[in-house]
Design a protein around this motif. Structure first.
Motif, PDB file in Angstrom:
ATOM      1  N   TYR A  71      34.978   2.967  14.708  1.00 32.84           N
ATOM      2  CA  TYR A  71      33.600   2.579  14.424  1.00 32.84           C
ATOM      3  C   TYR A  71      33.557   1.353  13.506  1.00 32.84           C
ATOM      4  O   TYR A  71      32.859   0.368  13.797  1.00 32.84           O
ATOM      5  CB  TYR A  71      32.867   3.752  13.776  1.00 32.84           C
ATOM      6  N   ASN A  72      34.300   1.401  12.410  1.00 29.69           N
ATOM      7  CA  ASN A  72      34.274   0.273  11.472  1.00 29.69           C
ATOM      8  C   ASN A  72      34.931  -0.969  12.068  1.00 29.69           C
ATOM      9  O   ASN A  72      34.500  -2.096  11.799  1.00 29.69           O
ATOM     10  CB  ASN A  72      34.944   0.676  10.160  1.00 29.69           C
ATOM     11  N   PHE A  73      35.955  -0.793  12.882  1.00 30.29           N
ATOM     12  CA  PHE A  73      36.562  -1.932  13.580  1.00 30.29           C
ATOM     13  C   PHE A  73      35.518  -2.617  14.467  1.00 30.29           C
ATOM     14  O   PHE A  73      35.461  -3.848  14.544  1.00 30.29           O
ATOM     15  CB  PHE A  73      37.745  -1.448  14.419  1.00 30.29           C
ATOM     16  N   SER A  74      34.701  -1.814  15.150  1.00 33.02           N
ATOM     17  CA  SER A  74      33.698  -2.382  16.062  1.00 33.02           C
ATOM     18  C   SER A  74      32.637  -3.191  15.333  1.00 33.02           C
ATOM     19  O   SER A  74      31.957  -4.026  15.939  1.00 33.02           O
ATOM     20  CB  SER A  74      33.025  -1.263  16.864  1.00 33.02           C
ATOM     21  N   THR A  89      45.722   4.749   0.674  1.00 31.94           N
ATOM     22  CA  THR A  89      45.516   4.302   2.051  1.00 31.94           C
ATOM     23  C   THR A  89      46.695   3.514   2.617  1.00 31.94           C
ATOM     24  O   THR A  89      47.180   3.807   3.710  1.00 31.94           O
ATOM     25  CB  THR A  89      44.241   3.429   2.137  1.00 31.94           C
ATOM     26  N   LEU A  90      47.184   2.515   1.897  1.00 29.30           N
ATOM     27  CA  LEU A  90      48.210   1.600   2.407  1.00 29.30           C
ATOM     28  C   LEU A  90      49.608   2.114   2.077  1.00 29.30           C
ATOM     29  O   LEU A  90      49.947   2.300   0.902  1.00 29.30           O
ATOM     30  CB  LEU A  90      48.008   0.203   1.812  1.00 29.30           C
ATOM     31  N   TRP A  91      50.435   2.324   3.083  1.00 30.64           N
ATOM     32  CA  TRP A  91      51.782   2.852   2.907  1.00 30.64           C
ATOM     33  C   TRP A  91      52.704   1.772   2.366  1.00 30.64           C
ATOM     34  O   TRP A  91      52.784   0.673   2.931  1.00 30.64           O
ATOM     35  CB  TRP A  91      52.300   3.376   4.243  1.00 30.64           C
ATOM     36  N   LEU A  92      53.408   2.070   1.284  1.00 31.14           N
ATOM     37  CA  LEU A  92      54.296   1.101   0.652  1.00 31.14           C
ATOM     38  C   LEU A  92      55.773   1.367   0.948  1.00 31.14           C
ATOM     39  O   LEU A  92      56.634   0.607   0.527  1.00 31.14           O
ATOM     40  CB  LEU A  92      54.083   1.096  -0.869  1.00 31.14           C
ATOM     41  N   GLY A  93      56.058   2.443   1.673  1.00 32.25           N
ATOM     42  CA  GLY A  93      57.450   2.823   1.882  1.00 32.25           C
ATOM     43  C   GLY A  93      58.178   2.047   2.957  1.00 32.25           C
ATOM     44  O   GLY A  93      59.396   2.101   3.052  1.00 32.25           O
ATOM     45  N   GLY A  94      57.464   1.319   3.803  1.00 35.59           N
ATOM     46  CA  GLY A  94      58.079   0.561   4.885  1.00 35.59           C
ATOM     47  C   GLY A  94      57.007   0.016   5.813  1.00 35.59           C
ATOM     48  O   GLY A  94      55.837   0.365   5.704  1.00 35.59           O
ATOM     49  N   GLY A  95      57.421  -0.861   6.726  1.00 33.91           N
ATOM     50  CA  GLY A  95      56.460  -1.393   7.686  1.00 33.91           C
ATOM     51  C   GLY A  95      55.721  -2.626   7.234  1.00 33.91           C
ATOM     52  O   GLY A  95      54.707  -3.004   7.840  1.00 33.91           O
ATOM     53  N   THR A 112      38.737   3.684   6.033  1.00 38.66           N
ATOM     54  CA  THR A 112      38.906   2.922   7.266  1.00 38.66           C
ATOM     55  C   THR A 112      38.223   1.564   7.175  1.00 38.66           C
ATOM     56  O   THR A 112      38.730   0.579   7.727  1.00 38.66           O
ATOM     57  CB  THR A 112      38.372   3.699   8.479  1.00 38.66           C
ATOM     58  N   LEU A 113      37.100   1.485   6.470  1.00 40.74           N
ATOM     59  CA  LEU A 113      36.472   0.178   6.263  1.00 40.74           C
ATOM     60  C   LEU A 113      37.398  -0.716   5.446  1.00 40.74           C
ATOM     61  O   LEU A 113      37.587  -1.904   5.754  1.00 40.74           O
ATOM     62  CB  LEU A 113      35.125   0.352   5.553  1.00 40.74           C
ATOM     63  N   TRP A 114      38.001  -0.156   4.402  1.00 39.83           N
ATOM     64  CA  TRP A 114      38.958  -0.907   3.588  1.00 39.83           C
ATOM     65  C   TRP A 114      40.137  -1.370   4.452  1.00 39.83           C
ATOM     66  O   TRP A 114      40.588  -2.514   4.352  1.00 39.83           O
ATOM     67  CB  TRP A 114      39.454  -0.022   2.445  1.00 39.83           C
ATOM     68  N   THR A 115      40.624  -0.497   5.314  1.00 38.25           N
ATOM     69  CA  THR A 115      41.749  -0.835   6.186  1.00 38.25           C
ATOM     70  C   THR A 115      41.402  -1.982   7.125  1.00 38.25           C
ATOM     71  O   THR A 115      42.193  -2.930   7.294  1.00 38.25           O
ATOM     72  CB  THR A 115      42.174   0.405   7.003  1.00 38.25           C
ATOM     73  N   CYS A 116      40.230  -1.927   7.728  1.00 34.60           N
ATOM     74  CA  CYS A 116      39.804  -3.015   8.620  1.00 34.60           C
ATOM     75  C   CYS A 116      39.726  -4.343   7.877  1.00 34.60           C
ATOM     76  O   CYS A 116      40.220  -5.371   8.345  1.00 34.60           O
ATOM     77  CB  CYS A 116      38.448  -2.685   9.238  1.00 34.60           C
ATOM     78  N   SER A 119      34.885   1.344  -2.536  1.00 37.10           N
ATOM     79  CA  SER A 119      33.528   0.848  -2.267  1.00 37.10           C
ATOM     80  C   SER A 119      33.317  -0.534  -2.863  1.00 37.10           C
ATOM     81  O   SER A 119      32.710  -1.415  -2.240  1.00 37.10           O
ATOM     82  CB  SER A 119      32.489   1.825  -2.825  1.00 37.10           C
ATOM     83  N   LYS A 120      33.809  -0.739  -4.070  1.00 36.95           N
ATOM     84  CA  LYS A 120      33.681  -2.051  -4.703  1.00 36.95           C
ATOM     85  C   LYS A 120      34.453  -3.120  -3.926  1.00 36.95           C
ATOM     86  O   LYS A 120      34.018  -4.270  -3.822  1.00 36.95           O
ATOM     87  CB  LYS A 120      34.172  -1.992  -6.148  1.00 36.95           C
ATOM     88  N   ASP A 121      35.593  -2.726  -3.364  1.00 39.36           N
ATOM     89  CA  ASP A 121      36.378  -3.671  -2.565  1.00 39.36           C
ATOM     90  C   ASP A 121      35.655  -4.086  -1.295  1.00 39.36           C
ATOM     91  O   ASP A 121      35.780  -5.227  -0.838  1.00 39.36           O
ATOM     92  CB  ASP A 121      37.720  -3.037  -2.162  1.00 39.36           C
ATOM     93  N   THR A 122      34.914  -3.137  -0.705  1.00 41.47           N
ATOM     94  CA  THR A 122      34.433  -3.326   0.664  1.00 41.47           C
ATOM     95  C   THR A 122      32.930  -3.542   0.801  1.00 41.47           C
ATOM     96  O   THR A 122      32.456  -3.904   1.881  1.00 41.47           O
ATOM     97  CB  THR A 122      34.788  -2.092   1.513  1.00 41.47           C
TER      98      THR A 122
END
Length: 453
Positions: free
Chosen positions: A20-23, A305-311, A334-338, A386-389
């Motif tokens: 939804y947020n991606f759209s 939210t954001l994985w720091l272990g690899g990738g 998910t909004l933050w991720t997008c 929320s402040k980020d996004t």
């Protein structure tokens, strides 16, 4: 530059919010998002199925939803700011909805979107393995199986979002003598209908939300008696007649259960309400979130939210923290991720800064003393995201205040707290009282809940 291609694993509320947020993103028009799920539609845990064990394709049943489950937290604390319950139903509705209402609500927001979001989903598809490809590729190989034709293929993605939830891999301890028990033994993950236990003497092992809910529900639907066994401390509520608490099980001797306080009781069924494990067998080792138990903030995850272990900072875990807010938390994550993926955040990029911030949250997590500390902790995480996004800034602090009130009401009366009313954070409308008390509500249909004719 490679086309942005996002793999989302899981089409429950977290995966639905991600799509939804991606759209809604104005950037990345040439990007693609693909959301995989083993079920034949979206909704995740909110889809009820009679199946337990394995599904029609022999896959482990991910879903642990049971009939007559009602939200155990006020809907006002998990409402979408851009799509309220009042908008969905056309009027204010009571604060504690049953499962069909929750399912209808999260689907309603998806259907409201002008774009055909169903085109982003690949249902009846099981992700088998996710592997990060080092530079120069800097992408992911995702292997998955179409369950209908049993064909397995591998595709390449630039980012991976894990959104399978935290209620799919049961944690089941062992007790001496359990193999001699002559009745049924099950985990709450396989609990489906309280009518099955009418007239029975039940032992519920556990002392958290699922133990409380299943005990109350089975009592309501006619169980003869219920013992709730606790390990660390009793829930301590003023239980209705027929429910009592005892300390941890010491051993079983056929259908006789012996407890650590020296008492014993004969029971017909044992229901484990002992929680869940983090388990991601489809993720490569360096991409796999690990923790000995469910937690308010896993290690190695920046802003939860954001994985720091690899990738290479391209793997995201949504809805993997132990939850109070649920839908609202998933939505802002998910909004933050997008926005992170498309470079719309003014974010720290140095690894030492990311790790420093993550460790500060982990240290605070380790100092949490009770449910009220946990509520404030999760509310603060929502506020930061929320402040980020630009997400509704009231979601965290106002939601936390409502949750504090809710906890006090539960402590005051475990039977009547679902009859209470809360105001919407976004519309300010006060929820009406339910048409009948929760203790008398045997109809969980949308019509009964909303008072529709």
């Amino acid at each position: 530059m490679a086309k942005t291609r996002i793999c989302v694993i899981g089409a429950g509320p977290s995966g639905m919010s991600m799509v939804y947020n991606f759209s809604k993103m104005e950037t990345g028009n040439d990007a693609e998002i693909v959301c995989f799920d083993k079920q034949d539609t979206w909704g995740g845990q909110w889809n009820f199925s009679w199946r337990t064990g394995t599904d029609e394709y022999g896959e482990p049943c991910h879903n642990g939803m049971y009939k007559y489950l009602w939200s155990n937290g006020p809907k006002e604390c998990l409402e979408y700011p851009d799509y309220t319950f009042e908008e969905h139903f056309g009027k204010p509705v009571p604060s504690f909805p049953p499962r069909p209402v929750m399912r209808d609500y999260i689907e309603g927001r998806m259907k409201k979107c002008a774009k055909d979001l169903k085109a982003c989903f690949r249902f009846k598809t099981a992700v088998r393995f996710v592997k990060y490809n080092e530079m120069p590729e800097d992408n992911f190989s995702v292997t998955f199986t179409n369950l209908e034709d049993n064909k397995t293929v591998t595709e390449t993605f630039t980012h991976v979002v894990v959104a399978i939830g935290i209620f799919n891999s049961p944690k089941i301890p062992n007790f001496p003598g359990i193999e001699s028990f002559g009745g049924r033994v099950l985990h709450s993950h396989n609990f489906r209908d309280p009518n099955e236990f009418k007239g029975q003497r039940l032992l519920v092992i556990g002392a958290s939300y699922s133990a409380e809910d299943i005990a109350i529900q089975c009592c309501k639907f006619g169980a003869k008696s219920i013992i709730s066994s606790w390990r660390t401390k009793p829930m301590g509520f003023k239980w209705p007649k027929g429910i009592e608490e005892k300390p941890l099980v010491e051993k079983f001797d056929s259908n006789m259960v012996h407890f650590t306080d020296g008492t014993s009781a004969e029971v017909d069924t044992v229901i484990y309400c002992t929680g869940y494990l983090y388990l991601y067998p489809f993720m490569d080792e360096n991409l796999k979130l690990k923790s000995p138990k469910l937690t308010m903030y896993p290690d190695n995850v920046y802003k939860g939210t954001l994985w720091l272990g690899g990738g290479n900072n391209k793997v995201f875990y949504i809805g993997m923290v132990d939850q109070y807010f649920s839908f609202t938390l998933f939505d802002v994550q998910t909004l933050w991720t997008c926005k992170y993926i498309f470079g719309e955040l003014n974010e720290q990029t140095q690894r030492e800064d990311l790790e420093k911030s993550m460790k500060e949250w982990v240290n605070r997590r380790n100092s949490l003393k009770d449910c009220h500390d946990e509520i404030d902790f999760q509310g603060d995480l929502i506020t930061v995201l929320s402040k980020d996004t630009g997400y509704n800034i009231d979601s965290g602090p106002v939601g936390a205040k409502l949750f504090h009130t809710w906890e006090h009401q539960r402590e005051a009366d475990i039977v009547t707290y679902k009859d209470q009313c809360f105001p919407s954070i976004y519309t300010k409308s006060m929820a009406p009282a339910p048409s009948c008390k929760y203790s008398d509500a045997l109809d969980d249909s949308i019509q009964a809940y909303t008072g529709a004719k």
